[in-house]
Design an enzyme around this catalytic site. Structure first.
Site, PDB file in Angstrom:
ATOM      1  NE  ARG A  58       0.476   2.447  65.270  1.00  0.00           N
ATOM      2  CZ  ARG A  58      -0.542   3.052  65.907  1.00  0.00           C
ATOM      3  NH1 ARG A  58      -1.703   2.443  66.013  1.00  0.00           N
ATOM      4  NH2 ARG A  58      -0.394   4.244  66.417  1.00  0.00           N
ATOM      5  CE1 TYR A 111       9.507  -4.353  42.128  1.00  0.00           C
ATOM      6  CE2 TYR A 111       8.502  -2.795  43.656  1.00  0.00           C
ATOM      7  CZ  TYR A 111       8.583  -4.067  43.118  1.00  0.00           C
ATOM      8  OH  TYR A 111       7.749  -5.045  43.588  1.00  0.00           O
ATOM      9  CG  ASP A 183      15.012  -0.235  45.459  1.00  0.00           C
ATOM     10  OD1 ASP A 183      15.745  -1.112  45.970  1.00  0.00           O
ATOM     11  OD2 ASP A 183      13.862  -0.457  45.044  1.00  0.00           O
ATOM     12  CE  LYS A 208      11.929  -8.822  45.898  1.00  0.00           C
ATOM     13  NZ  LYS A 208      11.945  -7.531  45.244  1.00  0.00           N
TER      14      LYS A 208
HETATM   15  C1  PLP Z   1      10.887  -6.534  45.157  1.00  0.00           C
HETATM   16  C2  PLP Z   1      11.420  -5.164  45.042  1.00  0.00           C
HETATM   17  C3  PLP Z   1      10.858  -4.112  45.757  1.00  0.00           C
HETATM   18  C4  PLP Z   1       9.605  -4.261  46.581  1.00  0.00           C
HETATM   19  O1  PLP Z   1       9.746  -5.128  47.656  1.00  0.00           O
HETATM   20  P1  PLP Z   1       8.458  -5.925  48.214  1.00  0.00           P
HETATM   21  O2  PLP Z   1       8.937  -6.474  49.499  1.00  0.00           O
HETATM   22  O3  PLP Z   1       8.123  -6.949  47.176  1.00  0.00           O
HETATM   23  O4  PLP Z   1       7.368  -4.914  48.383  1.00  0.00           O
HETATM   24  C5  PLP Z   1      11.447  -2.881  45.651  1.00  0.00           C
HETATM   25  N1  PLP Z   1      12.533  -2.674  44.894  1.00  0.00           N
HETATM   26  C6  PLP Z   1      13.109  -3.663  44.188  1.00  0.00           C
HETATM   27  C7  PLP Z   1      14.310  -3.377  43.370  1.00  0.00           C
HETATM   28  C8  PLP Z   1      12.568  -4.939  44.236  1.00  0.00           C
HETATM   29  O5  PLP Z   1      13.118  -5.912  43.501  1.00  0.00           O
END
Ligand code: PLP
Length: 406
Positions: A58, A111, A183, A208
């Site tokens: 972990r 988001y 973010d 992404k």
């Molecule tokens: C997709 C996304 C997230 C979340 O990521 P996940 O891996 O899907 O939980 C957070 N911020 C932005 C801008 C995103 O496009």
């Protein structure tokens, strides 16, 4: 080392792994010690936060530690932590930095699951949230309260694409003793360097562009030296961990992320410019377009653009939108982005997006421009727009290229 060389070299140590070019997938829960002395030494090293030491699956493996090291260096932060998703990275960061009685300022372009977590979960633990206009800049001063502990930024907003003045916001936040959480998924560790702009924790949905192939879920939070001990502790206390297979896929994604992003960015801008010239289109929201309201800030702070932007059609009729989307061949209908493939998804901007913030009346669609040939993508959009137009005015002459095809 230049950026492309760093992408190829970071998180790799062939000498350590029998000459293997890639850091292998280490699966495991138990990690054995060969003696009491080693057992005690590992415990001491963990207490002293020695990098790369783990006493249990972990707490990480050589695979996950390699990715954490690579991302921390690319983002320019102190250390990174992995999470099972981008959202898990966001909510753990907010939980670590906020306590009962605290106040958090959140851009209304964030988001939406981030905003939902604060409104639905952290509110129950006595954390108060205020949403702000992302274009606020140094004006955030007037929203700061004595108990404001976090200013949350996302630039650009991943649906509405406002660019934020991060250095101006960070200067105010720090003067008031608050931390800045960003973010940085759109900017990626390549196009925006959060720690040069005053950010304390930068979160990536590695799902992404880092993974880049739509085949794994993963999140990363990169921390300044100052917040690292708290972030590490809370991440551990909350049982957050990430799988080695996902970390391996993300490491593999990093190797090609530079060339992929250059192509996504170039094709994305071409498609955006082409859409701007179409009569069916009301607006194109892409910060690299010179007439985008955030263009000057984007040029000042970013070194590139990815393949994600939005377009607003003139029509808002669900039948028109369906005729357009259903006839696209190369743009899949679905959420997420950052993979090799093109995507389209309709969205409705939040309640704050009204009046001067959102003067458009048509349906908004978010596009992810993938790695297909850009001419094929433009032809695809053209024929889908033609299908939409033909549906609306059946008596009209067909578009010239369709006449030729017939
Ligand atoms: C997709 C996304 C997230 C979340 O990521 P996940 O891996 O899907 O939980 C957070 N911020 C932005 C801008 C995103 O496009």
């Amino acid at each position: 080392m230049k950026e492309s060389t760093r992408l190829v070299s970071l998180g790799r140590d062939p000498e350590r792994f029998g000459g293997m070019v890639n850091t292998p997938v280490f699966r495991g829960s138990t990690i054995l010690s060969s003696s009491m002395a080693e057992w005690e030494q590992k415990k001491t090293d963990r207490a002293n936060d020695v990098a790369g030491v783990s006493t249990y699956g972990r707490f990480g493996t050589p695979t996950t530690h390699a990715l954490e090291d690579a991302v921390a260096q690319l983002e320019g932060g102190h250390r990174s932590l992995l999470f099972p998703s981008g959202l898990a990275a966001i909510v753990t960061t907010l939980t670590a930095l906020l306590s009962a009685g605290d106040h958090v300022l959140v851009t209304d372009s964030a988001y939406s699951p981030t905003r939902t977590f604060l409104a639905r979960v952290l509110s129950r633990y006595g954390v108060e949230m205020t949403l702000y206009d992302p274009r606020i800049g140094a004006g955030i001063e007037k929203l700061m309260r004595p108990n404001t502990r976090v200013v949350y930024v996302e630039s650009p907003g991943s649906e509405t694409f406002e660019i934020q003045d991060i250095p101006a916001i960070a200067a105010v936040a720090h003067r008031h003793g608050a931390r800045v959480v960003m973010d940085n998924t759109w900017g990626t560790p390549l196009f925006f360097k959060p720690f040069q702009h005053g950010v304390d924790v930068s979160v990536q949905a590695a799902t992404k562009y880092i993974v880049g192939h739509s085949d794994a879920m993963l999140g990363v939070a990169t921390c300044s030296r100052e917040v690292w001990p708290l972030m590490r502790q809370v991440t551990q206390d909350m049982g957050q961990t990430a799988g080695p297979e996902e970390a391996y896929l993300a490491l593999r994604g990093l190797r090609t992320m530079g060339v992929r992003l250059r192509q996504h960015g170039q094709s994305g801008l071409r498609v955006a410019q082409w859409l701007q010239g179409r009569e069916e289109v009301e607006a194109v929201l892409h910060p690299a377009l010179p007439d985008h309201p955030g263009h000057a800030l984007w040029k000042r702070d970013f070194t590139g653009a990815c393949g994600l932007f939005s377009v607003v059609l003139k029509t808002s009729s669900p039948e028109d939108v369906a005729a357009f989307v259903d006839n696209l061949k190369f743009f899949g209908l679905g959420v997420s982005w950052g993979g090799f493939e093109s995507l389209v998804v309709p969205f409705t901007p939040g309640a704050a997006h009204t009046g001067a913030r959102w003067p458009w009346r048509g349906q908004a669609l978010r596009l992810h421009v993938g790695l297909e040939d850009v001419d094929d993508l433009i032809d695809d959009l053209a024929q889908a727009l033609a299908c939409m137009t033909r549906r609306r005015s059946p008596g009209r002459l067909p578009e010239p290229d369709l006449a030729r095809a017939a």
